[in-house]
Design a protein around this motif. Structure first.
Motif, PDB file in Angstrom:
ATOM      1  N   PHE A   1      23.278 106.220  96.983  1.00  0.00           N
ATOM      2  CA  PHE A   1      24.256 106.013  98.116  1.00  0.00           C
ATOM      3  C   PHE A   1      25.771 106.054  97.112  1.00  0.00           C
ATOM      4  CE2 PHE A   1      26.478 102.387 100.739  1.00  0.00           C
ATOM      5  CZ  PHE A   1      27.238 103.644 101.619  1.00  0.00           C
ATOM      6  N   HIS A   2      26.355 106.964  97.659  1.00  0.00           N
ATOM      7  CA  HIS A   2      27.723 107.507  96.731  1.00  0.00           C
ATOM      8  C   HIS A   2      28.864 106.472  97.321  1.00  0.00           C
ATOM      9  CE1 HIS A   2      25.579 110.816  95.416  1.00  0.00           C
ATOM     10  NE2 HIS A   2      25.197 111.205  96.355  1.00  0.00           N
ATOM     11  N   HIS A   3      28.661 105.086  96.966  1.00  0.00           N
ATOM     12  CA  HIS A   3      29.783 104.122  97.329  1.00  0.00           C
ATOM     13  C   HIS A   3      29.642 103.052  96.425  1.00  0.00           C
ATOM     14  CE1 HIS A   3      31.942 102.460 100.812  1.00  0.00           C
ATOM     15  NE2 HIS A   3      31.488 101.118 100.260  1.00  0.00           N
ATOM     16  N   GLY A   4      30.635 102.479  96.260  1.00  0.00           N
ATOM     17  CA  GLY A   4      30.987 101.411  95.450  1.00  0.00           C
ATOM     18  C   GLY A   4      32.168 100.757  95.332  1.00  0.00           C
ATOM     19  N   HIS A   5      32.487  99.388  95.169  1.00  0.00           N
ATOM     20  CA  HIS A   5      33.825  98.797  95.149  1.00  0.00           C
ATOM     21  C   HIS A   5      33.470  97.811  93.651  1.00  0.00           C
ATOM     22  CE1 HIS A   5      35.332  99.840  98.860  1.00  0.00           C
ATOM     23  NE2 HIS A   5      34.035  99.777  99.392  1.00  0.00           N
ATOM     24  N   THR A   6      34.694  97.661  92.905  1.00  0.00           N
ATOM     25  CA  THR A   6      34.605  96.991  91.826  1.00  0.00           C
ATOM     26  C   THR A   6      34.223  95.523  91.736  1.00  0.00           C
ATOM     27  OG1 THR A   6      36.411  98.442  91.210  1.00  0.00           O
ATOM     28  CG2 THR A   6      36.333  96.047  89.703  1.00  0.00           C
ATOM     29  N   TYR A   7      34.670  94.852  92.908  1.00  0.00           N
ATOM     30  CA  TYR A   7      34.247  93.425  93.107  1.00  0.00           C
ATOM     31  C   TYR A   7      32.975  93.046  93.901  1.00  0.00           C
ATOM     32  CZ  TYR A   7      38.765  91.964  90.920  1.00  0.00           C
ATOM     33  OH  TYR A   7      39.686  91.959  89.745  1.00  0.00           O
ATOM     34  N   ALA A   8      32.360  94.092  94.101  1.00  0.00           N
ATOM     35  CA  ALA A   8      31.186  93.950  95.133  1.00  0.00           C
ATOM     36  C   ALA A   8      30.092  93.344  94.297  1.00  0.00           C
ATOM     37  CB  ALA A   8      30.686  95.305  95.430  1.00  0.00           C
ATOM     38  N   GLY A   9      29.337  92.338  94.694  1.00  0.00           N
ATOM     39  CA  GLY A   9      28.362  91.530  94.016  1.00  0.00           C
ATOM     40  C   GLY A   9      28.733  90.681  92.761  1.00  0.00           C
ATOM     41  N   ASN A  10      30.038  90.425  92.785  1.00  0.00           N
ATOM     42  CA  ASN A  10      30.662  89.567  91.753  1.00  0.00           C
ATOM     43  C   ASN A  10      29.747  88.220  91.461  1.00  0.00           C
ATOM     44  OD1 ASN A  10      32.368  87.111  91.248  1.00  0.00           O
ATOM     45  ND2 ASN A  10      33.211  88.858  90.175  1.00  0.00           N
ATOM     46  N   PRO A  11      29.525  88.143  90.094  1.00  0.00           N
ATOM     47  CA  PRO A  11      28.383  86.882  90.044  1.00  0.00           C
ATOM     48  C   PRO A  11      28.922  85.662  90.551  1.00  0.00           C
ATOM     49  CG  PRO A  11      29.329  87.979  87.976  1.00  0.00           C
ATOM     50  CD  PRO A  11      29.792  88.891  89.048  1.00  0.00           C
TER      51      PRO A  11
END
Ligand code: PLP
Length: 450
Positions: free
Chosen positions: A311-321
Motif C-alpha cells: 500500500f503506497h500510503h503513510g502518515h508520520t503520526y500513524a500508529g504512534n505508540p
C-alpha cells in the motif's frame, strides 16, 4: 483569561471567529461526562466532544497507560518500524473487527482513514486486473472529512462548494432518508428505491469503471441525520458483491460501540470490505484512527519487493505508540467493562425518553437513531411534516437554550441529536433529556407554537 483577546486570530473548525469571539467557549477541565469552562460553568458533554470521548473525561486508566508509554517511547518511525503498543492494539482490533478482517493500517484521524480506504480500493482493483475501476460512489449529505479526496466523496453542499472543482470520478446518489424520502415513497412499500438506484447508477456508469461505494452506516452532519432502514446495508452488500465493488463503511462516528454494537456493520448485519474508524478508538485521549481490511482486499497487497504491491500510503503520526497505548486502554474498557452493553441499554432509555417528549412537544416530527446516537427532527407541522422556513433554524434555538442550561449536543438547523459518552448512567440520560425539554419549550414559545 488574558489570552481571550487572541481568539479571532485562531481559526476553529467551520467557525466564523468574529461570531465565536462574542461568546467563546473555552474549556479548562473535564470529569466523567462533564466539562468546565473558563468561567467555571459546567456542561454535560452530550456529544462526547464530537463523537469521541466515549469513556468520559479524566479516565485514569487511559491517562496512566499513556503516561507510562510516554516515559518509555514517544515515537517510532512508521517508515521503517513499529512498536509494542501498535502490535498489541492490532491484535486486539483483529479480535473485535467486523467479519473477515485480517489486516489493518493505523492513521491519526477520520479524514486520513476515509482517504486511505478509497486509495486502498483503487489500488486493489489496479492489482487484481481491473485498473479501470476507479469511480467512487457516495451519498449526498455525507461527511467523510475535510481533505480534498474525502471532501470529493462528501456530499454536503455547504462544506464543499467553495472548494470545487474537486476530485474526478466521484459520483453521488441520494441517501436513505425515509422521513423525507427523496423519491416521495414510504418504507417498506417503496421497494427500497434508494438502494436499487445505486445499482442502476453503477450500471449507468459501467460496472467496469466503478471501484468502491462509501457510506456511513448512520450519517449525521450539518447536512442532516440519516438512519437507513434495516435492509438497506444488506442489500447494498449484495449489489457490491455482484459488481465486484469494494464496500467501504465510514464508521468514524458509529464504530467502537456508539450504536450499542462494537461496529455499525454488526448492528445492520452487513459487513463491509473496509471499515474506516477512529474517534472513540482512543476515547479522545490521542489522535488515533484505522482502516480495517477484509482478507480478500488485504491479500492483494502481499508480494515480493519487486512486485511493488504494498500500500503506497503513510502518515508520520500513524500508529504512534502513545496513541496506541491510549487505544489499548480504551478498547480494553469497552470490552471488559461491557461499555458497549451500557450504550445499548442507555440508548433504549434515551430513545424512550425522546418518544415521551414527542408526546408533549408538537415541534418534534420524528425520533430516530440507534444505541447512544439518538435525535429528533424539528418540524413546523407534524401532520404534514412541513419544515420551518430555512432562516428560522429551530435547531439553533434549541442549541442556544441547551447551552445556556449546561448541555452541549449536536443541533443542525432542523434536528437535535445526542451522542453522549457510552458510560452515561440512567440519571445522566434523564438529566440531558430534561434540559432538552426545557429548551424545546422555549423554542416552541419563540416560534409561536405554544
Ligand atoms: N467521517 C465522519 C463520518 C465524520 O463524522 C468525520 C468527522 O467528524 C470524519 C469522517 C473526518 O474525521 P476527522 O475530523 O478526524 O478528520
Amino acid at each position: 483569561m488574558k489570552s481571550r483577546n487572541v481568539i479571532p486570530s485562531l481559526f476553529l473548525d467551520f467557525m466564523q471567529m468574529q461570531e465565536f469571539a462574542k461568546n467563546p467557549l473555552i474549556f479548562t477541565e473535564g470529569r466523567g461526562i462533564r466539562l468546565t469552562d473558563s468561567d467555571g460553568k459546567k456542561y454535560i458533554d452530550g456529544l462526547s466532544g464530537v463523537f469521541v470521548t466515549s469513556l468520559g473525561h479524566g479516565n485514569a486508566a487511559i491517562v496512566e497507560a499513556m503516561s507510562s508509554q510516554l516515559r518509555r517511547l514517544a515515537f517510532a518511525p512508521p517508515l521503517h518500524s513499529t512498536s509494542g503498543p501498535a502490535l498489541d492494539l492490532t491484535q486486539m482490533l483483529l479480535k473485535i473487527a467486523p467479519e473477515g478482517v485480517t489486516a489493518l493500517k493505523f492513521l491519526s484521524g477520520g479524514s486520513e482513514a476515509t482517504e486511505a480506504a478509497m486509495k486502498l480500493a483503487r489500488q486493489y482493483h489496479q492489482q487484481t486486473g481491473n485498473p479501470r475501476k476507479y469511480k467512487i460512489i457516495s451519498r449526498y449529505g455525507a461527511y467523510h472529512g475535510g481533505t480534498m479526496g474525502a471532501l470529493s466523496a462528501g456530499g454536503g453542499r455547504e462544506r464543499k462548494s467553495v472548494y470545487e472543482p474537486l476530485g474526478v470520478g466521484f459520483i453521488h446518489v441520494h441517501p436513505p432518508y425515509c422521513y423525507r424520502c427523496p423519491f416521495d415513497q414510504s418504507y417498506p412499500s417503496c421497494g427500497r428505491t434508494c438502494v436499487e438506484l445505486i445499482e442502476r447508477t453503477i450500471e449507468a456508469e459501467d460496472p467496469a469503471t466503478v471501484g468502491a461505494v462509501i457510506v456511513e452506516p448512520i450519517s449525521i452532519s450539518s447536512a442532516g441525520f440519516v438512519v437507513p432502514p434495516p435492509d438497506y446495508l444488506p442489500r447494498l452488500r449484495e449489489i457490491c458483491d455482484r459488481h465486484n465493488i469494494v464496500l467501504i463503511y465510514d464508521e468514524i462516528i458509529t464504530g467502537f460501540g456508539r450504536l450499542g454494537t462494537m461496529f455499525g456493520s454488526e448492528y445492520f448485519k452487513a459487513p463491509p470490505d473496509i471499515t474506516a474508524c477512529g474517534k472513540g478508538m482512543s476515547g479522545g485521549y490521542a489522535p488515533l484512527a484505522a482502516i480495517l481490511i477484509r482478507d480478500r482486499i488485504a491479500s492483494a497487497f502481499y508480494g515480493e519487493s519487486e512486485d511493488n504491491v504494498q500500500f503506497h500510503h503513510g502518515h508520520t503520526y500513524a500508529g504512534n505508540p502513545v496513541a496506541c497505548a491510549a487505544g489499548i486502554a480504551a478498547v480494553t474498557q469497552l470490552v471488559e467493562d461491557d461499555v458497549v452493553g451500557n450504550a445499548r441499554l442507555q440508548g433504549e432509555r434515551l430513545r424512550l425518553r425522546l418518544v415521551e417528549l414527542a408526546e408533549r412537544f408538537p415541534i418534534i416530527g420524528d425520533v430516530r437513531g440507534a444505541g447512544l446516537l439518538q435525535g429528533v427532527e424539528l418540524v413546523k407541522n407534524r401532520a404534514t411534516r412541513e419544515r420551518f422556513p430555512a432562516a428560522t433554524r429551530p435547531g439553533k434555538i434549541v442549541e442556544r437554550e441547551a447551552r445556556a442550561r449546561g448541555l452541549l449536543f449536536r443541533c443542525g438547523n432542523d434536528f437535535a441529536a445526542f451522542a453522549p459518552p457510552l458510560i452515561s448512567t440512567a440519571e445522566e440520560i434523564d438529566e440531558m433529556v430534561g434540559i432538552l425539554a426545557e429548551s424545546l419549550a422555549v423554542a416552541e414559545r419563540e416560534l409561536g407554537m405554544a
